[in-house]
Design a protein around this motif. Structure first.
Motif, PDB file in Angstrom:
ATOM      1  N   VAL A  79      15.242  20.070 -62.631  1.00 54.54           N
ATOM      2  CA  VAL A  79      14.288  20.473 -63.672  1.00 54.54           C
ATOM      3  C   VAL A  79      12.893  19.949 -63.335  1.00 54.54           C
ATOM      4  O   VAL A  79      11.904  20.682 -63.429  1.00 54.54           O
ATOM      5  N   GLU A  80      12.813  18.683 -62.929  1.00 54.67           N
ATOM      6  CA  GLU A  80      11.518  18.095 -62.567  1.00 54.67           C
ATOM      7  C   GLU A  80      10.872  18.867 -61.418  1.00 54.67           C
ATOM      8  O   GLU A  80       9.668  19.150 -61.444  1.00 54.67           O
ATOM      9  N   LEU A  81      11.675  19.207 -60.410  1.00 58.75           N
ATOM     10  CA  LEU A  81      11.138  19.952 -59.269  1.00 58.75           C
ATOM     11  C   LEU A  81      10.701  21.354 -59.683  1.00 58.75           C
ATOM     12  O   LEU A  81       9.704  21.875 -59.174  1.00 58.75           O
ATOM     13  N   GLY A  82      11.438  21.956 -60.608  1.00 65.63           N
ATOM     14  CA  GLY A  82      11.053  23.276 -61.115  1.00 65.63           C
ATOM     15  C   GLY A  82       9.713  23.221 -61.827  1.00 65.63           C
ATOM     16  O   GLY A  82       8.857  24.097 -61.636  1.00 65.63           O
ATOM     17  N   VAL A  83       9.514  22.194 -62.635  1.00 63.69           N
ATOM     18  CA  VAL A  83       8.239  22.020 -63.340  1.00 63.69           C
ATOM     19  C   VAL A  83       7.114  21.804 -62.331  1.00 63.69           C
ATOM     20  O   VAL A  83       6.033  22.390 -62.444  1.00 63.69           O
ATOM     21  N   GLU A  84       7.384  20.979 -61.331  1.00 63.83           N
ATOM     22  CA  GLU A  84       6.375  20.718 -60.301  1.00 63.83           C
ATOM     23  C   GLU A  84       6.050  21.990 -59.518  1.00 63.83           C
ATOM     24  O   GLU A  84       4.888  22.269 -59.220  1.00 63.83           O
ATOM     25  N   LEU A  85       7.069  22.782 -59.212  1.00 70.50           N
ATOM     26  CA  LEU A  85       6.853  24.040 -58.494  1.00 70.50           C
ATOM     27  C   LEU A  85       6.006  24.994 -59.331  1.00 70.50           C
ATOM     28  O   LEU A  85       5.078  25.625 -58.810  1.00 70.50           O
ATOM     29  N   ASP A  86       6.310  25.089 -60.618  1.00 69.56           N
ATOM     30  CA  ASP A  86       5.510  25.948 -61.499  1.00 69.56           C
ATOM     31  C   ASP A  86       4.055  25.494 -61.527  1.00 69.56           C
ATOM     32  O   ASP A  86       3.138  26.319 -61.511  1.00 69.56           O
ATOM     33  N   LYS A  87       3.846  24.199 -61.551  1.00 70.57           N
ATOM     34  CA  LYS A  87       2.486  23.649 -61.562  1.00 70.57           C
ATOM     35  C   LYS A  87       1.753  24.015 -60.267  1.00 70.57           C
ATOM     36  O   LYS A  87       0.594  24.434 -60.289  1.00 70.57           O
ATOM     37  N   ILE A  88       2.459  23.878 -59.149  1.00 72.78           N
ATOM     38  CA  ILE A  88       1.851  24.211 -57.850  1.00 72.78           C
ATOM     39  C   ILE A  88       1.529  25.699 -57.778  1.00 72.78           C
ATOM     40  O   ILE A  88       0.455  26.095 -57.304  1.00 72.78           O
ATOM     41  N   LYS A  89       2.442  26.534 -58.272  1.00 71.39           N
ATOM     42  CA  LYS A  89       2.198  27.987 -58.274  1.00 71.39           C
ATOM     43  C   LYS A  89       0.977  28.322 -59.118  1.00 71.39           C
ATOM     44  O   LYS A  89       0.145  29.152 -58.727  1.00 71.39           O
ATOM     45  N   LYS A  90       0.866  27.669 -60.274  1.00 73.52           N
ATOM     46  CA  LYS A  90      -0.274  27.915 -61.158  1.00 73.52           C
ATOM     47  C   LYS A  90      -1.574  27.496 -60.480  1.00 73.52           C
ATOM     48  O   LYS A  90      -2.571  28.227 -60.516  1.00 73.52           O
ATOM     49  N   GLU A  91      -1.555  26.319 -59.848  1.00 74.87           N
ATOM     50  CA  GLU A  91      -2.753  25.844 -59.146  1.00 74.87           C
ATOM     51  C   GLU A  91      -3.122  26.788 -58.006  1.00 74.87           C
ATOM     52  O   GLU A  91      -4.300  27.086 -57.787  1.00 74.87           O
ATOM     53  N   LYS A  92      -2.112  27.263 -57.290  1.00 78.05           N
ATOM     54  CA  LYS A  92      -2.350  28.177 -56.167  1.00 78.05           C
ATOM     55  C   LYS A  92      -2.951  29.485 -56.676  1.00 78.05           C
ATOM     56  O   LYS A  92      -3.895  30.018 -56.081  1.00 78.05           O
ATOM     57  N   LYS A  93      -2.423  29.983 -57.783  1.00 77.11           N
ATOM     58  CA  LYS A  93      -2.930  31.226 -58.351  1.00 77.11           C
ATOM     59  C   LYS A  93      -4.373  31.044 -58.814  1.00 77.11           C
ATOM     60  O   LYS A  93      -5.228  31.905 -58.577  1.00 77.11           O
ATOM     61  N   GLU A  94      -4.656  29.913 -59.465  1.00 78.86           N
ATOM     62  CA  GLU A  94      -6.023  29.634 -59.907  1.00 78.86           C
ATOM     63  C   GLU A  94      -6.963  29.537 -58.710  1.00 78.86           C
ATOM     64  O   GLU A  94      -8.098  30.019 -58.758  1.00 78.86           O
ATOM     65  N   GLU A  95      -6.475  28.931 -57.645  1.00 76.89           N
ATOM     66  CA  GLU A  95      -7.283  28.800 -56.428  1.00 76.89           C
ATOM     67  C   GLU A  95      -7.571  30.176 -55.834  1.00 76.89           C
ATOM     68  O   GLU A  95      -8.701  30.465 -55.420  1.00 76.89           O
ATOM     69  N   GLN A  96      -6.572  31.039 -55.809  1.00 75.10           N
ATOM     70  CA  GLN A  96      -6.763  32.392 -55.282  1.00 75.10           C
ATOM     71  C   GLN A  96      -7.757  33.173 -56.140  1.00 75.10           C
ATOM     72  O   GLN A  96      -8.630  33.880 -55.620  1.00 75.10           O
TER      73      GLN A  96
END
Length: 111
Positions: A79-96
C-alpha cells in the motif's frame, strides 16, 4: 504443593520445602514427598503424548501468527509503495504539463 512435569513423573504432585526451586538452584531443606501414587506407564505415555501434541500445536500457532504478521507487513508495504507510485506519477504528469506549457509559451514568444 507442586506438580512435576518431568518425563519420568508427568503431572505428579509433591510436597517440598517452600524454599525449593530447581530453576534457581535452591534445594531448600531437602524435604520431599509424593502426594499421589505413581502412574502406570500407559498413563505416563498418554500425558506425555498430550503434552507433545500441545507443544506442537502451540508451535504451529506461533508460526502461523508470525506468517500472518509478515503478510500484514507486506500488505502495508505494498500500500505504501502504491501511494508513493501514485505520487511519483502525479509529479511526473505535472512536470510534463509544465514542459508543454513552457514550450507553448516559447513558441508564442517566437511568433
Amino acid at each position: 504443593m507442586k506438580t512435576s512435569w518431568t518425563v519420568h513423573n508427568p503431572r505428579r504432585r509433591f510436597l517440598t520445602c517452600k524454599l525449593y526451586d530447581p530453576n534457581l538452584g535452591m534445594p531448600g531443606c531437602n524435604f520431599f514427598k509424593w502426594v499421589d501414587e505413581e502412574m502406570s506407564n500407559w498413563q505416563k505415555n498418554v500425558i506425555l503424548e498430550l503434552l507433545n501434541e500441545n507443544k506442537r500445536l502451540k508451535d504451529e500457532l506461533k508460526q502461523r501468527n508470525e506468517e500472518e504478521n509478515a503478510d500484514q507487513k507486506l500488505g502495508m508495504k505494498i500500500v505504501e509503495l502504491g501511494v508513493e507510485l501514485d505520487k511519483i506519477k502525479k509529479e511526473k504528469k505535472e512536470e510534463q504539463l509544465y514542459h508543454m506549457f513552457s514550450l507553448r509559451c516559447n513558441l508564442l514568444i517566437v511568433w
